[in-house]
Design a protein around this motif. Sequence first.
Motif, short mmCIF file in Angstrom:
data_model
loop_
_atom_site.label_atom_id
_atom_site.label_comp_id
_atom_site.label_asym_id
_atom_site.label_seq_id
_atom_site.Cartn_x
_atom_site.Cartn_y
_atom_site.Cartn_z
N HIS A 136 -158.26 39.04 -50.63
CA HIS A 136 -158.03 37.91 -51.53
C HIS A 136 -156.56 37.52 -51.55
O HIS A 136 -155.71 38.25 -51.06
CB HIS A 136 -158.46 38.28 -52.96
CG HIS A 136 -159.94 38.33 -53.13
ND1 HIS A 136 -160.65 37.30 -53.66
CD2 HIS A 136 -160.84 39.30 -52.82
CE1 HIS A 136 -161.94 37.62 -53.68
NE2 HIS A 136 -162.08 38.84 -53.17
N LEU A 137 -156.31 36.37 -52.17
CA LEU A 137 -154.93 35.96 -52.44
C LEU A 137 -154.79 35.78 -53.94
O LEU A 137 -155.71 35.30 -54.60
CB LEU A 137 -154.61 34.63 -51.73
CG LEU A 137 -154.56 34.71 -50.20
CD1 LEU A 137 -154.34 33.31 -49.63
CD2 LEU A 137 -153.46 35.66 -49.74
N GLU A 182 -157.34 29.65 -50.54
CA GLU A 182 -157.52 31.09 -50.43
C GLU A 182 -158.65 31.44 -49.46
O GLU A 182 -158.51 32.31 -48.61
CB GLU A 182 -157.81 31.69 -51.83
CG GLU A 182 -158.05 33.20 -51.80
CD GLU A 182 -158.38 33.77 -53.18
OE1 GLU A 182 -158.34 33.02 -54.17
OE2 GLU A 182 -158.69 34.98 -53.24
N HIS A 240 -164.39 34.60 -51.50
CA HIS A 240 -164.74 33.19 -51.73
C HIS A 240 -165.46 32.57 -50.51
O HIS A 240 -166.08 33.28 -49.74
CB HIS A 240 -163.52 32.39 -52.15
CG HIS A 240 -162.75 33.09 -53.23
ND1 HIS A 240 -163.06 32.98 -54.57
CD2 HIS A 240 -161.71 33.98 -53.16
CE1 HIS A 240 -162.23 33.75 -55.28
NE2 HIS A 240 -161.41 34.36 -54.45
N LYS A 247 -161.04 35.92 -62.54
CA LYS A 247 -160.93 34.90 -61.50
C LYS A 247 -161.77 35.28 -60.28
O LYS A 247 -162.45 34.43 -59.71
CB LYS A 247 -159.45 34.79 -61.13
CG LYS A 247 -159.10 33.91 -59.96
CD LYS A 247 -157.60 33.76 -59.85
CE LYS A 247 -156.88 35.02 -59.33
NZ LYS A 247 -156.98 35.24 -57.89
N GLU A 248 -161.73 36.54 -59.89
CA GLU A 248 -162.41 36.95 -58.67
C GLU A 248 -163.90 37.22 -58.88
O GLU A 248 -164.66 37.27 -57.93
CB GLU A 248 -161.76 38.22 -58.08
CG GLU A 248 -160.28 38.11 -57.79
CD GLU A 248 -159.93 37.14 -56.68
OE1 GLU A 248 -160.79 36.34 -56.27
OE2 GLU A 248 -158.77 37.16 -56.24
#
Length: 489
Positions: free
Chosen positions: A355-356, A301, A286, A386-387
């Motif tokens: 990532h988280l 995140e 992100h 989501k990613e």
Amino acid sequence: MQYFNKKRIQSLIRRGILFTLLIFFFSLSAFSLSLRIGWQNIPKDKFVLKNNVLYVQSSALADAIGADLDWDPIYKCVIFYYGKAELKYFIRSGKVWFNNKFIQTANKAFIANGRSYIPLRDFANIFGFKLKYNPTKKLIYVELGLATLENLNILSNGKTRIIFDFERNIEYEIVEKKTQHLIVDFFGSFIDPPRIDKKVNSKSLKSFYLVQFNPSTVRAVFEFDVNTRCSVVPENGSRFIFDFGTGESTTLKQNTVAEKPIKESESKTEYKRKGRKIRVVIDPGHGGVDSGAVGIFGGLEKDIVLKIAKLLGNKLMATGKFEIFYTRTGDEYVNLYDRAKFANDVKADLFVSLHLNSYKEKTVEGMEIYYFDFSEDGYVRRIVWKENLDPEKDKDKIAIRVMKKDSYTKESEKIAKYLLSEIAKDGLKVRSVKKGEFAVLAYTEMPSILIECDFISNPVVEVRLLNGDYVNKLTDSISKAIKSYFENN
Ligand SMILES: [Zn+2]
């Protein structure tokens, strides 16, 4: 009895004459108007204007929108089948029945000269079509609001996965599933050009094509061998996934830390390092406008993974064995393809995306490590979705990239399993190794993994992550595991 029949016949004749006159009159007044529904111009003798209400012959209307039409002679009703919807106009009562209930409409359908006429505005409202008027052209235009096909991905890696992304949610139906073909209709959808042919020539899928089957339906036809197994997985109403595999069902293996690492002989570890340091590209997920997951205490995140990335990089560099590159070092947005391209350009030996995780169940915690492969796991799909958010919409590049990916899948899996078991030894909470179709992992041409370090959706974990101690412990463990992997493989 005789009297009644005579009277009835007279009445019918009177009505017939009246209707003929009315139609003639309507035709005159509608004469100057043009009507287009979807991309079809409706001939002027197929619609009439009556008290400022535009009526269209049911058959012309059905043709233009791609609906099937039926007539029930007992109940005297005109039936439209549009996609999965059913609409009935009862001529006698003037009632309208839509998807199993009566609905209120402003105007009634009628029959004249054996043809049924449907009030256009009501009809458009029911299906959510937009009615527009161009006064200079005297053109009435009905916009069907079809969802266009935005992306078509072909992923081939032993088995074949076809992904269709439509502009918005639509409905689909499996028309036919036979031993050598599968036919699927997508309602309320549109493709341009009207036919798309794809040769796949994989073991499990020969070819497929998409065709604008009628004005509002796209049909997909897949052709394969007898021994192919196929499954259809609708993702979220706008994304449709078709999996084709041969022989045994490709069920998801439960890859857990308890499982032994892959045997040495299976590995094809081949580093072309020639004395230079091991190059690791660390990819903090992100950044910029894309904050990633957000915790209840406002932890982002993108910020936390950047902190983890820098600390991890420093610890690896401190060993003197690694050269570290970052896909971003500040709060900036970098698209997924550029991140991978960067790793390819520097010829990295390992790509680590950080990532988280987040999950609706707030108590879930622990690390998950992903490597690139197809996954049928619904949970994994949600995480991947989501990613993979990527405004550049270059998802289709996965198709080309993944072909080069084969040789790295095994090693990526091996690294993922090795790291997770090492990290578990350090007493950190770990969950499992999983495979997923992360774009960033698909594009990279080297062993690559994605670490979902922990769950920011868990408030206890979030506090821990915001606290330096835990990040320190986490990066200690990851860096030790990476170092150990390269020493032992
Ligand atoms: Zn993320």
